[in-house]
Design an enzyme around this catalytic site. Structure first.
Site, PDB file in Angstrom:
ATOM      1  N   ARG A 330      48.452  20.757  18.881  1.00 41.37           N
ATOM      2  CA  ARG A 330      47.685  20.453  19.193  1.00 41.37           C
ATOM      3  C   ARG A 330      47.174  18.785  19.051  1.00 41.37           C
ATOM      4  NH1 ARG A 330      43.131  23.072  21.879  1.00 41.37           N
ATOM      5  NH2 ARG A 330      42.926  25.028  21.139  1.00 41.37           N
ATOM      6  N   GLU A 732      34.099  22.775  19.952  1.00 40.43           N
ATOM      7  CA  GLU A 732      34.745  21.704  19.015  1.00 40.43           C
ATOM      8  C   GLU A 732      34.527  20.682  20.122  1.00 40.43           C
ATOM      9  OE1 GLU A 732      38.430  23.027  16.788  1.00 40.43           O
ATOM     10  OE2 GLU A 732      37.944  24.287  19.309  1.00 40.43           O
TER      11      GLU A 732
END
Length: 784
Positions: A330, A732
């Site tokens: 990621r 997030e």
């Protein structure tokens, strides 16, 4: 009209219909009143069954070593101690069933970090177990330990193979660049510091069955891990979690350790066992946010537009892989953030060190990727003596061209060309930038800095198989509704939002709907509540389940009133057909009497996503969430202390399901990100011992660190993808808005260094977190 004002009347009578749906309104968190009153139960609040025992860990005192033996005689002689659990007591596999299968459940031959659990002491009370654990003597022969990313790179010590992603020809682009700049920097880890520590309560049941209360974000994985360790099928293990007192990713995989250890102790002694780590042990045993080390070589033109980039990211994974592969992936996906990189070469190293096994943390590698390109752009702006916002704007992804990421996903929903200028104006950025410059020109001690940074964050699990969810919706004959889904509630408001979705789907008031504890015996194989996808997945699954029940009732009413089922509406606690209006409960009772199914399951899988995990190319994300923050800071050049003076945020949550909860998530995410980059410093000594393992030595942000000027506005556009209620994920993405704090601090340091005669356009090397010591180092006042 308030919900309490709704009037329910009999069939054939007129009825007052509530005009406002549940979604899109600021309803209180479903547990808020219970939490304020002290009536919300966490695992340590549950009544303990008679005969419950308590376990405490015996931990390695060295970072790396060979285990020669364990002497528990002193501990066993202590009052209330029942015994010790060792690796030899594990009836199933002695290795946690993670993807890499590289972590022992209880270390028996070698230890890999200070704090690794070698054994468990089991006693009548918590304190008796903890005291006795300190008296267990480990005979360990120390071995050489790798304690830094740099040492791991030199030794080629990796938990997983490196990953290399390229587009175009970075070498050629760099050779032809008008300007070129090299640099390196580091970001530190971060302790999760959940209010409720890691805890599990294992209850042996009849016929080899188990009931596990676990504070965790992934009940299905805990179920799998416990069954694996006990050597029994998954159907014999039930895992339940009503709520957590915070998770932030720290309870995604590593909560499974507590559950397995508690279950092993319960099996050995035939009694329920609770294991709750105290705060110091929690710090020592569990992993953190991954520290990263970066090296870059960037080419750019006179306007600051990047023309070529080579980027190396080295991840400190700790002693085992855990989720490090996905975290590092990621980071690779997000090292572009909001910017088009045409000729780029990215190498990601997943380094093995003799540290705690670092794990998921809010953003899951995204923050470590985003900060890389933001630092590079800040360095470019400084080198060219341009405003950094202008440089960022020039590098944004385009609308119709320059809109494909380095991993070959098209950016179709980019709103930053509108969002950033809107924040620029609403925050009065240009005027304030001039005011900051004027202040710095006449103030030699206190220097200010101002920065705007954007966020583009991909929403979905990068492991495609986890993008699925299930739910159950039960309608009872009194008209009340119970919902169960695979997500877990950790304070983020997931259950509140799911209840809102179900209430609107059935057309009933929100107080008719109750969401129950996550439970593997109800919804199996549920994905972790992570990747900001809790509402996206579980809200949609619950909506589909409720829709099936609604359709059953619509078909029933259409038969009564001889109309099409599509003409039947459910609003404000009423069921409305072209012929008549009936109260919801009346329809439910009549449907039950006519044997109409009043419950259903729902299942959802995220559409459109796919990618090749060997090349890291494809479409790993369903959509992007966007945002930007403008932050002003001040530093004291004599002490290195810093303060955030003002924060302005404009963030994209799509069509908000619950604005109050979303704003709370944005504020909380930003402040937690600010902590990562300013105060939350993890320090290991030369022997690999964590020195910052308690609130006395580890500094999370306090209310005094939050400025009075904290403005949050929501972007008014719905999600362009077909997501539940038109919303976007919010857990997030706001965390990375705090990178604006770090960039503002670097600008303040640059102003101070310019006063000291530093060369114009020099790189500002500020270690993150930017503690007072690190600010002084960046100012050149402290060596090292």
């Amino acid at each position: 009209m308030k919900r309490d004002d709704i009037t329910l009347r009999g069939a054939g009578e007129s009825a007052a219909i509530a005009p406002q749906p549940a979604m899109g309104r600021s309803h209180p968190h479903e547990s808020a009143r219970a939490q304020v009153a002290g009536n919300a139960h966490y695992i340590d609040d549950l009544p303990e069954l008679r005969g419950t025992l308590f376990a405490a860990p015996v931990m390695s005192p060295v970072a790396h070593g060979r285990v020669n033996g364990i002497d528990a005689s002193a501990a066993l002689a202590m009052p209330g101690v029942h015994g010790v659990v060792l690796a030899s007591d594990i009836p199933g596999d002695r290795v946690f069933p993670s993807a890499a299968r590289d972590e022992a459940i209880l270390a028996s031959e070698a230890v890999q970090h200070v704090g690794q659990v070698v054994a468990l002491v089991v006693a009548d009370t918590v304190m008796a177990a903890r005291r006795a654990a300190r008296f267990v003597k480990l005979d360990v022969t120390p071995l050489p330990a790798i304690l830094s990313v740099q040492d791991a790179l030199a030794a080629q010590s990796f938990v997983l193979p490196p990953v290399h992603v390229r587009r175009g020809d970075a070498e050629a682009a760099l050779a032809q660049a008008t300007h070129r700049l090299q640099g390196q920097f580091e970001t530190g880890g971060q302790e999760h510091f959940y209010l409720e520590g890691q805890i599990a309560y294992a209850l042996p049941l009849e016929q080899g069955q188990w009931w596990i209360h676990s504070s965790n974000q992934h009940p299905g994985e805990v179920q799998h891990w416990v069954a694996h360790a006990l050597g029994i099928p998954a159907h014999a293990v039930r895992v339940e979690c009503r709520r957590m007192g915070g998770g932030f990713g720290g309870k995604e995989t590593q909560a499974g350790h507590m559950a397995v250890w508690a279950a092993l102790a319960a099996r050995k002694f035939g009694r329920p066992v609770k294991l709750r780590l105290d705060r110091d042990d929690d710090f020592m045993v569990t992993g953190k946010r991954h520290p990263f080390a970066y090296e870059y070589d960037v080419g750019f033109d006179a306007s600051g537009r990047i023309t070529g980039l080579k980027l190396q990211m080295a991840t400190d994974c700790g002693h085992s892989a855990d989720l490090s592969g996905a975290v590092a992936d990621r980071a690779v996906f997000h090292c572009d953030n909001a910017y088009f990189l045409e000729d780029v070469d990215i190498v990601s190293y997943r380094c093995k060190t003799h540290m705690q096994s670092h794990t998921a943390f809010r953003g899951f590698g995204g923050p470590q990727g985003v900060i890389a390109i933001e630092v590079i752009l800040g360095d470019i702006a400084r080198r060219l003596r341009l405003d950094a916002l202008d440089v960022r704007l020039r590098n944004l992804y385009g609308k119709d061209e320059r809109n494909v990421t380095h991993y070959q996903m098209q950016v179709e929903d980019n709103i930053l060309h509108e969002l950033l200028p809107t924040l620029e104006q609403s925050s009065d950025y240009r005027r304030r930038q001039k005011a900051v410059s004027a202040w710095n020109a006449v103030n030699p001690v206190f220097k200010r800095g101002l920065a705007i940074t954007p966020v583009k964050f991909g929403i979905s699990f990068t492991a495609t198989l986890f993008n699925q969810a299930g739910a159950l919706v039960h309608v009872y004959t009194d008209g009340s509704v119970q919902v169960n889904h695979g997500g877990t509630e950790m304070g983020q408001g997931l259950n509140t939002k799911v209840a809102q979705v179900v209430a609107d789907e059935l057309g009933v008031p929100l107080d008719h709907v109750m969401v129950t504890a996550a439970d593997t015996s109800k919804v199996p194989n549920a994905s972790a509540t992570a990747a900001s996808s809790g509402t996206d997945l579980n809200g949609r699954a619950a909506q589909y389940a409720a829709r099936t029940v609604r359709d059953n009732l619509a078909a029933f009413v259409s038969g009564l009133d001889r109309c099409g089922a599509g003409a039947v509406r459910f609003e404000g606690g009423m069921v409305i057909s072209p012929q008549t209006t009936r109260p919801w409960r009346e329809v439910v009772v009549a449907a039950y009497a006519n044997r109409i199914q009043l419950w259903s399951d729902g299942f959802y899988r995220t559409p459109k996503i796919h990618y090749d995990k060997t090349t890291l190319t494809g479409r790993p994300f369903f959509y992007f969430a966007y945002g930007a923050a403008c932050t002003e800071v001040a530093i004291d050049t004599t002490t290195g202390e810093s303060r955030v003076l003002a924060i302005d945020i404009l963030h994209d949550v799509g069509r908000s399901l619950n604005p109050a909860i979303d704003v709370g998530q944005i504020e909380g995410g930003f402040i937690q990100g600010m902590g990562w980059l300013t105060t939350e410093e993890l320090v290991w000594d030369p022997k690999g011992r964590l020195a910052t393992h308690a609130p006395s030595t580890y500094k999370i942000p306090a209310t005094s660190d939050v400025p009075e000027h904290l403005n949050v506005a929501l972007w008014p556009e719905a999600n362009r993808e077909d997501n539940v209620g038109g919303s976007k994920a919010v857990g997030e993405p706001p965390f990375m808005l705090a990178i604006s704090v770090y960039e503002a601090l670097r600008n303040a340091v640059a102003a101070a260094r310019a006063d000291g005669g530093a060369a114009a356009g020099e790189r500002i090397e500020l270690r993150a977190p930017a503690t007072a010591e690190n600010v002084l180092r960046a100012l050149g006042r402290v060596a090292g």
